[in-house]
Design a protein around this motif. Structure first.
Motif, mmCIF file in Angstrom:
data_model
loop_
_atom_site.group_PDB
_atom_site.id
_atom_site.type_symbol
_atom_site.label_atom_id
_atom_site.label_comp_id
_atom_site.label_asym_id
_atom_site.label_seq_id
_atom_site.Cartn_x
_atom_site.Cartn_y
_atom_site.Cartn_z
ATOM 1 N N GLU A 326 4.826 13.629 -12.094
ATOM 2 C CA GLU A 326 6.117 12.524 -13.020
ATOM 3 C C GLU A 326 6.567 11.135 -13.148
ATOM 4 O O GLU A 326 6.533 10.974 -14.483
ATOM 5 C CB GLU A 326 7.650 13.228 -12.085
ATOM 6 N N SER A 327 6.080 10.669 -11.694
ATOM 7 C CA SER A 327 6.222 9.013 -12.208
ATOM 8 C C SER A 327 5.016 9.021 -13.300
ATOM 9 O O SER A 327 5.178 8.163 -14.023
ATOM 10 C CB SER A 327 5.474 8.504 -10.214
ATOM 11 N N LEU A 328 3.852 9.764 -12.959
ATOM 12 C CA LEU A 328 2.815 9.337 -13.826
ATOM 13 C C LEU A 328 2.718 9.919 -15.290
ATOM 14 O O LEU A 328 2.707 9.239 -16.547
ATOM 15 C CB LEU A 328 0.984 9.900 -13.430
ATOM 16 N N ARG A 331 5.266 7.510 -17.062
ATOM 17 C CA ARG A 331 5.122 6.230 -18.100
ATOM 18 C C ARG A 331 3.881 6.306 -18.637
ATOM 19 O O ARG A 331 3.980 5.721 -20.042
ATOM 20 C CB ARG A 331 4.424 5.086 -16.373
ATOM 21 N N LEU A 332 3.425 7.355 -19.000
ATOM 22 C CA LEU A 332 2.507 7.686 -20.209
ATOM 23 C C LEU A 332 3.362 8.063 -21.491
ATOM 24 O O LEU A 332 2.473 7.661 -22.283
ATOM 25 C CB LEU A 332 1.130 9.219 -19.695
ATOM 26 N N ALA A 360 8.436 4.478 -6.276
ATOM 27 C CA ALA A 360 8.325 4.301 -7.368
ATOM 28 C C ALA A 360 7.791 2.743 -9.001
ATOM 29 O O ALA A 360 7.334 3.113 -9.627
ATOM 30 C CB ALA A 360 9.458 4.724 -7.901
ATOM 31 N N GLN A 361 8.759 1.524 -8.163
ATOM 32 C CA GLN A 361 8.568 0.184 -8.521
ATOM 33 C C GLN A 361 6.945 0.023 -8.627
ATOM 34 O O GLN A 361 6.200 -0.339 -9.838
ATOM 35 C CB GLN A 361 9.684 -0.460 -8.090
ATOM 36 N N ARG A 362 6.522 0.169 -6.721
ATOM 37 C CA ARG A 362 4.997 -0.228 -6.710
ATOM 38 C C ARG A 362 4.491 0.359 -8.437
ATOM 39 O O ARG A 362 3.012 0.435 -8.549
ATOM 40 C CB ARG A 362 4.577 -0.231 -5.613
ATOM 41 N N LEU A 366 1.480 -0.344 -11.575
ATOM 42 C CA LEU A 366 -0.233 0.296 -11.035
ATOM 43 C C LEU A 366 -0.560 0.934 -12.278
ATOM 44 O O LEU A 366 -1.646 0.880 -13.368
ATOM 45 C CB LEU A 366 -0.312 1.350 -10.099
ATOM 46 N N TRP A 367 0.617 2.109 -12.769
ATOM 47 C CA TRP A 367 0.128 2.547 -14.315
ATOM 48 C C TRP A 367 0.124 1.272 -15.631
ATOM 49 O O TRP A 367 -1.040 1.451 -16.500
ATOM 50 C CB TRP A 367 1.118 3.518 -14.575
#
Length: 479
Positions: A326-328, A331-332, A360-362, A366-367
């Motif tokens: 979900e995080s990736l 962001r995409l 989540a913030q870090r 990274l992304w």
């Protein structure tokens, strides 16, 4: 004419101690061996004499019994002392064999035997040294046809040794002394050679360590053999090479930071001076340009701060269960417009959910760094393929972009700080050179590995491997 001075012989304290220890130990062992062997030899020789003398006394007693049976008395011995000598010689060395020389002959001396009749009266062979020596004699009965006809006395070996020349023991002890002396000399040579060899090697290590502590990281030790000292020399060389590389990296790091800071500062100073001189107007557009340069400086300082925190192990990361897929994907989705503006087409294969412990913030940071690196170096029109796959105990993210690629020899250096493949400082092709270093630090903070390899699309492939957590772990955390 000046006479050159000879170099002083360097003395190693460790070598001296080792020499003294080896020498003392070997001398002590040699002395103990000498005493033990000498005592054993002396005692064994006494036992040998005792057994030999007893056997000869028994032989002589049997012969005297036969003489009594043939003559009936001892009067013939009282009248002829020579007959006693002939009898002893005939009984102890029968035939024509001459008596041997040395100790064997002394054991068969007729004067060491005493003959008394059945009543205890002396017949022949009175001890010349009086009653005290006679009291120390050993006695054997002389029996003929079941009747005791006399007693035979003989000297014990202790009296014989006190009286005879100790030729045998003297020779053996002399030979043993020569052996011990040779052993001591060999120990001296061995101790000297070993202490010199070890002292020379340890002295070299001490000198090299002193130079290393003084900052001479080019110092190296010779590695000879496969023993512990060679292993220590190898470890020392690895340490020296690591320190030398660290110093060079630190110097390069400081130089690169100064270069990175110099460029925006020079731009700021030039624009400010142009405004002060009236060359450029003090309007909104020019102030916006100054604000951009200040923002770039702030980002550079923030990146440097993050890296320093990562090196010190003080990077603030609050790990909690989250869905990496979900995080990736989120962001995409947000970066689709950014990628389209850069002429890059996004392809993604994200299988979720993929639960890990993360911040989540870090992870968003990274992304962002990976997207920024792709947009900065991928030539349009380009492609970006992002895949996420879940395995038994790990979650793997594959980030691939299209040309240009990176030479294989340069792949291990991509995460070095301020490193660019093209070796320039032109911002037209990239940022400060810290993005990938920060991405690696953020991945490491999540317990993940980040590895670079060639991409099938013609560019660069980054593989990030995270540790997955199971459903029961999520339940426990929720509880």
């Amino acid at each position: 004419m000046r006479v050159p001075r000879l170099p002083r012989l360097a003395v190693s304290r460790l070598g001296i101690k080792l020499f003294a220890i080896i020498l003392v130990v070997n001398v002590a062992i040699s002395g103990l061996v000498f005493l033990a062997v000498s005592r054993s030899l002396d005692q064994g020789f006494i036992e040998y004499l005792d057994q030999t003398q007893t056997r000869r006394a028994e032989t002589l007693a049997e012969g005297l019994a036969e003489e009594w049976a043939g003559r009936g008395d001892w009067q013939w011995l009282r009248q002829s002392p020579r007959a006693w000598h002939r009898l002893v010689r005939r009984q102890l060395w029968p035939g024509d064999t001459p008596p041997p020389e040395g100790i064997e002959r002394r054991l068969g001396n007729p004067r060491d035997f005493v003959l008394h009749d059945a009543g205890g009266l002396p017949v022949i062979g009175l001890p010349p040294d009086g009653d005290q020596e006679a009291a120390e004699l050993r006695w054997l009965p002389i029996v003929s046809e079941g009747e005791q006809v006399g007693i035979l006395g003989y000297r014990p070996p202790q009296q014989l040794m006190a009286r005879m020349d100790r030729i045998f023991l003297s020779r053996q002890q002399r030979n043993l002394g020569i052996i011990v002396a040779a052993l001591g000399l060999a120990s001296l040579l061995l101790a000297g050679g070993l202490s010199w060899w070890l002292g020379r090697r340890t002295r070299g290590m001490a000198q090299a360590t002193r130079r290393l502590t003084e900052g001479d990281y080019s110092t190296r030790l010779a590695e000879h053999g496969r023993d512990e000292l060679a292993s220590l020399a190898h470890d020392f060389n690895v340490l020296a090479a690591t320190l030398e590389a660290s110093r060079e990296a630190r110097n390069r790091w400081v130089s690169d930071i100064a270069h990175e800071l110099r460029t925006p500062l020079a731009v700021l100073r030039g624009e400010i001076e142009a405004m002060l001189d009236g060359i450029r107007a003090l309007d909104r557009d020019n102030l916006h340009s100054l604000a951009q340069e200040v923002g770039q400086l702030e980002r550079l300082v923030a990146d440097l701060r993050l890296l320093s925190q990562s090196d010190a192990g003080a990077l603030e990361v609050q790990l909690a269960p989250l869905d990496l897929a979900e995080s990736l994907a989120s962001r995409l989705d947000e970066a689709t417009g950014w990628l389209d503006d850069s002429g890059i087409r996004l392809e993604r294969e994200i299988d979720g959910p993929a639960w890990i412990r993360g911040d989540a913030q870090r992870l968003r940071q990274l992304w962002n760094n990976l997207i920024d690196n792709t947009c900065a170096y991928t030539q349009p029109p380009g492609r970006l393929r992002v895949r996420l796959a879940c395995h038994d105990d790990r979650v793997q993210v594959t980030w691939e972009d299209s040309a240009p690629g990176v030479p294989d020899a340069e792949l291990p250096r991509l995460t070095e700080r301020l490193y660019r493949v093209e070796g320039s400082r032109n911002r037209a092709s990239g940022g400060s050179g810290l993005g990938l270093s920060i991405a690696t630090a953020l991945a490491r903070a999540h317990g993940a590995r980040m590895e670079a390899s060639p991409s099938a699309l013609g560019g660069l492939c980054w593989t990030l491997t995270f540790t997955a957590i199971q459903d029961h772990t999520l339940t426990e955390d929720a509880t």
